[in-house]
Design a protein around this motif. Structure first.
Motif, PDB file in Angstrom:
ATOM      1  N   GLY A 178       0.823  -1.218   0.023  1.00 22.95           N
ATOM      2  CA  GLY A 178       0.084  -0.052  -0.022  1.00 22.95           C
ATOM      3  C   GLY A 178       0.927   1.237  -0.101  1.00 22.95           C
ATOM      4  O   GLY A 178       1.882   1.335   0.484  1.00 22.95           O
ATOM      5  N   ASP A 179      -0.001   2.240  -0.401  1.00 23.58           N
ATOM      6  CA  ASP A 179       0.739   3.698  -0.312  1.00 23.58           C
ATOM      7  C   ASP A 179      -0.004   4.667   0.362  1.00 23.58           C
ATOM      8  O   ASP A 179       0.144   5.840   0.284  1.00 23.58           O
ATOM      9  CB  ASP A 179       0.823   4.256  -1.688  1.00 23.58           C
ATOM     10  N   GLY A 180      -1.108   4.308   1.102  1.00 20.05           N
ATOM     11  CA  GLY A 180      -1.945   5.094   2.003  1.00 20.05           C
ATOM     12  C   GLY A 180      -3.172   5.880   1.022  1.00 20.05           C
ATOM     13  O   GLY A 180      -3.806   6.485   1.554  1.00 20.05           O
ATOM     14  N   ARG A 181      -3.044   5.732  -0.284  1.00 23.40           N
ATOM     15  CA  ARG A 181      -4.192   6.198  -1.273  1.00 23.40           C
ATOM     16  C   ARG A 181      -4.735   5.376  -2.024  1.00 23.40           C
ATOM     17  O   ARG A 181      -6.116   5.343  -2.037  1.00 23.40           O
ATOM     18  CB  ARG A 181      -2.838   7.224  -2.169  1.00 23.40           C
ATOM     19  N   ARG A 182      -4.309   4.361  -2.456  1.00 27.42           N
ATOM     20  CA  ARG A 182      -5.066   3.436  -3.350  1.00 27.42           C
ATOM     21  C   ARG A 182      -5.444   2.291  -2.731  1.00 27.42           C
ATOM     22  O   ARG A 182      -5.291   1.762  -1.845  1.00 27.42           O
ATOM     23  CB  ARG A 182      -3.950   2.828  -4.451  1.00 27.42           C
ATOM     24  N   THR A 183      -6.687   1.831  -3.208  1.00 27.13           N
ATOM     25  CA  THR A 183      -7.478   0.759  -2.744  1.00 27.13           C
ATOM     26  C   THR A 183      -6.852  -0.621  -3.272  1.00 27.13           C
ATOM     27  O   THR A 183      -6.063  -0.770  -4.141  1.00 27.13           O
ATOM     28  CB  THR A 183      -8.912   0.882  -3.261  1.00 27.13           C
ATOM     29  N   LEU A 184      -7.372  -1.623  -2.467  1.00 33.87           N
ATOM     30  CA  LEU A 184      -6.554  -3.043  -2.812  1.00 33.87           C
ATOM     31  C   LEU A 184      -7.180  -3.004  -4.489  1.00 33.87           C
ATOM     32  O   LEU A 184      -6.145  -3.678  -5.236  1.00 33.87           O
ATOM     33  CB  LEU A 184      -7.340  -4.104  -1.962  1.00 33.87           C
ATOM     34  N   ARG A 185      -8.301  -2.765  -4.860  1.00 32.32           N
ATOM     35  CA  ARG A 185      -8.564  -3.077  -6.148  1.00 32.32           C
ATOM     36  C   ARG A 185      -7.585  -2.547  -7.138  1.00 32.32           C
ATOM     37  O   ARG A 185      -6.924  -3.078  -8.115  1.00 32.32           O
ATOM     38  CB  ARG A 185     -10.092  -2.441  -6.542  1.00 32.32           C
ATOM     39  N   GLU A 186      -7.298  -1.195  -6.666  1.00 32.16           N
ATOM     40  CA  GLU A 186      -6.242  -0.422  -7.599  1.00 32.16           C
ATOM     41  C   GLU A 186      -4.778  -0.867  -7.530  1.00 32.16           C
ATOM     42  O   GLU A 186      -4.153  -1.011  -8.622  1.00 32.16           O
ATOM     43  CB  GLU A 186      -6.322   1.020  -7.086  1.00 32.16           C
ATOM     44  N   LEU A 187      -4.510  -1.363  -6.366  1.00 29.95           N
ATOM     45  CA  LEU A 187      -3.137  -2.038  -6.269  1.00 29.95           C
ATOM     46  C   LEU A 187      -2.991  -3.155  -7.204  1.00 29.95           C
ATOM     47  O   LEU A 187      -1.917  -3.548  -7.811  1.00 29.95           O
ATOM     48  CB  LEU A 187      -2.850  -2.174  -4.860  1.00 29.95           C
ATOM     49  N   LYS A 208     -13.211  -6.727   0.334  1.00 28.85           N
ATOM     50  CA  LYS A 208     -11.974  -6.027   0.784  1.00 28.85           C
ATOM     51  C   LYS A 208     -11.576  -5.029  -0.187  1.00 28.85           C
ATOM     52  O   LYS A 208     -10.481  -4.634  -0.018  1.00 28.85           O
ATOM     53  CB  LYS A 208     -10.852  -7.018   1.295  1.00 28.85           C
ATOM     54  N   LEU A 209     -12.078  -4.925  -1.493  1.00 32.25           N
ATOM     55  CA  LEU A 209     -11.384  -4.341  -2.663  1.00 32.25           C
ATOM     56  C   LEU A 209     -11.389  -2.998  -2.513  1.00 32.25           C
ATOM     57  O   LEU A 209     -10.356  -2.280  -3.143  1.00 32.25           O
ATOM     58  CB  LEU A 209     -12.364  -4.727  -3.882  1.00 32.25           C
ATOM     59  N   GLU A 210     -12.151  -2.390  -1.819  1.00 27.57           N
ATOM     60  CA  GLU A 210     -12.343  -0.943  -1.463  1.00 27.57           C
ATOM     61  C   GLU A 210     -11.339  -0.504  -0.240  1.00 27.57           C
ATOM     62  O   GLU A 210     -11.406   0.791   0.131  1.00 27.57           O
ATOM     63  CB  GLU A 210     -13.573  -0.370  -1.290  1.00 27.57           C
ATOM     64  N   THR A 211     -10.756  -1.529   0.293  1.00 31.26           N
ATOM     65  CA  THR A 211      -9.819  -1.111   1.506  1.00 31.26           C
ATOM     66  C   THR A 211      -8.576  -0.665   1.046  1.00 31.26           C
ATOM     67  O   THR A 211      -7.942  -0.881  -0.139  1.00 31.26           O
ATOM     68  CB  THR A 211      -9.418  -2.364   2.095  1.00 31.26           C
ATOM     69  N   ILE A 212      -8.269   0.478   1.693  1.00 28.33           N
ATOM     70  CA  ILE A 212      -6.938   1.498   1.562  1.00 28.33           C
ATOM     71  C   ILE A 212      -5.932   0.653   2.515  1.00 28.33           C
ATOM     72  O   ILE A 212      -6.075   0.997   3.754  1.00 28.33           O
ATOM     73  CB  ILE A 212      -7.246   2.972   1.608  1.00 28.33           C
ATOM     74  N   LEU A 213      -4.683   0.474   1.783  1.00 25.06           N
ATOM     75  CA  LEU A 213      -3.816  -0.149   2.628  1.00 25.06           C
ATOM     76  C   LEU A 213      -2.796   1.003   2.939  1.00 25.06           C
ATOM     77  O   LEU A 213      -2.526   1.870   2.340  1.00 25.06           O
ATOM     78  CB  LEU A 213      -2.875  -1.092   1.920  1.00 25.06           C
ATOM     79  N   ALA A 214      -2.270   1.196   4.266  1.00 25.11           N
ATOM     80  CA  ALA A 214      -1.479   2.143   4.788  1.00 25.11           C
ATOM     81  C   ALA A 214      -0.231   2.287   3.885  1.00 25.11           C
ATOM     82  O   ALA A 214       0.240   0.924   3.480  1.00 25.11           O
ATOM     83  CB  ALA A 214      -1.189   1.869   6.229  1.00 25.11           C
ATOM     84  N   ALA A 215       0.578   3.242   3.736  1.00 25.46           N
ATOM     85  CA  ALA A 215       1.971   3.189   3.301  1.00 25.46           C
ATOM     86  C   ALA A 215       2.881   2.332   3.734  1.00 25.46           C
ATOM     87  O   ALA A 215       3.007   1.991   5.026  1.00 25.46           O
ATOM     88  CB  ALA A 215       2.411   4.539   3.411  1.00 25.46           C
TER      89      ALA A 215
END
Length: 346
Positions: A178-187, A208-215
């Motif tokens: 994660g980068d703190g911005r993108r969702t799991l879907r985007e990653l 979980k696709l809309e979960t935003i992973l921390a940086a």
């Protein structure tokens, strides 16, 4: 320009420019031609079956993974059970209880290939879901959670007292960070390797696709070490040492009738690997490949040459065994086994 970029990043062009993603039939076409040439020399299309006399069809197809693992000493393999189809959810749960097997576990078909129906099982609900879709005998294995997963290809000629490790393939599980911005879907969709697995991953992680992973936060989104499921293969040839070969000589000689194939295993670290302190998840016979060739950037022509060299070794071993009384299966016998195998994996 945006449309052009989208086309270049499509699954089709990702696969086109990276041969490691090519369909099996396309990559293997020259290998099929080479098999036919060796078959002419051997006067048998099924010559490969004699490479490992202790494994049905030499391990090219149709062999029981469970039966092969039983040839290994118990300390080298995970605890496991074979469940015969048809089997009910209740029967599986009873077998787990009677044998002291606890979640998480790994369920996989006894006859299978390329990660087909291999799943980590975390709960009774997972067991119930698996029992509904599996249509063949399957293995229940203890989950081996050691940090290093790899494939070791071993060859020993019948005329030799010691063998060789010809390939060491290290595995890097499919992971997004994660980068703190993108969702799991985007990653997932921004990464070539995971993008190719989108249809499967969007079902697995639907909630979980809309979960935003921390940086800096990493998620391992596939834990099955199979290239077809997104695992990155890394060429570990530089780690092949005489100590490693001595360890796998000792292991291989405990498997009756085995001369050619790949050990898929987990271990604590490279030192444990050198010393043979491993847990073998599967032992694959002559149908196995020297999987280090699937490292990103590996030369296509070098990959084919490597496979041809391994087929030459297989032919040599098979021819020796044939001269000493081990018969090649007939075409009719081979096709009967192949049809049964294809019915199990499709």
């Amino acid at each position: 320009m945006r449309l052009f970029r989208k086309i270049l990043n499509s699954n089709f062009f990702i696969r086109l420019r990276r041969w490691e993603y090519w369909p099996f039939e396309i990559f293997q076409f020259p290998v099929i031609l080479y098999w036919l040439w060796l078959s002419v020399k051997a006067r048998s299309l099924m010559f490969f079956a004699a490479s490992n006399p202790g494994i049905p069809m030499g391990g090219m197809f149709g062999e029981s993974k469970y039966d092969i693992l039983l040839k290994l000493p118990a300390h080298l393999r995970p605890g496991m059970l074979l469940m015969k189809f048809p089997v009910s959810y209740e029967q599986v749960m009873l077998a787990l209880d009677q044998n002291g097997l606890k979640f998480p576990l790994v369920f996989k078909p006894d006859i299978g290939e390329r990660g087909f129906m291999v799943e980590r099982i975390f709960s009774a609900d997972d067991v119930k879901a698996y029992c509904k879709k599996i249509k063949v005998d399957f293995i229940i294995q203890e989950l081996v959670d050691l940090p290093v997963e790899c494939g070791v290809f071993y060859i020993r000629k019948p005329t030799e007292t010691t063998g060789r490790v010809t390939s060491l393939n290290l595995k890097e599980m499919l992971t997004v960070t994660g980068d703190g911005r993108r969702t799991l879907r985007e990653l997932i969709l921004d990464n070539e390797r995971s993008k190719l697995q989108w249809e499967r991953l969007r079902v697995k992680y639907h909630d979980k696709l809309e979960t935003i992973l921390a940086a800096g936060e990493s998620w391992e989104i596939n834990s099955i070490g199979n290239h077809c499921l997104g695992t990155k293969f890394i060429n570990g040839e530089q780690y092949i040492t005489p100590e490693l070969e001595r360890s796998f000589d000792a292991i291989s000689k405990q498997v009756d009738g085995f001369f050619f194939g790949r050990f898929d295993l987990r271990c604590e670290n490279l030192e444990a690997l050198y010393q043979g302190r491993v847990k073998i998840l599967e032992l694959n016979g002559c149908g196995a490949e020297p999987a280090h060739i699937y490292e990103p950037g590996f030369s296509l022509t070098t990959a084919w040459r490597t496979i041809f060299r391994h087929w030459d070794e297989m032919y040599s071993i098979s021819a020796h065994h044939a001269k000493h009384g081990i018969k090649y299966p007939s075409l009719k016998e081979g096709l009967a086994v192949y049809r049964k195998y294809k019915a199990a994996v499709t």
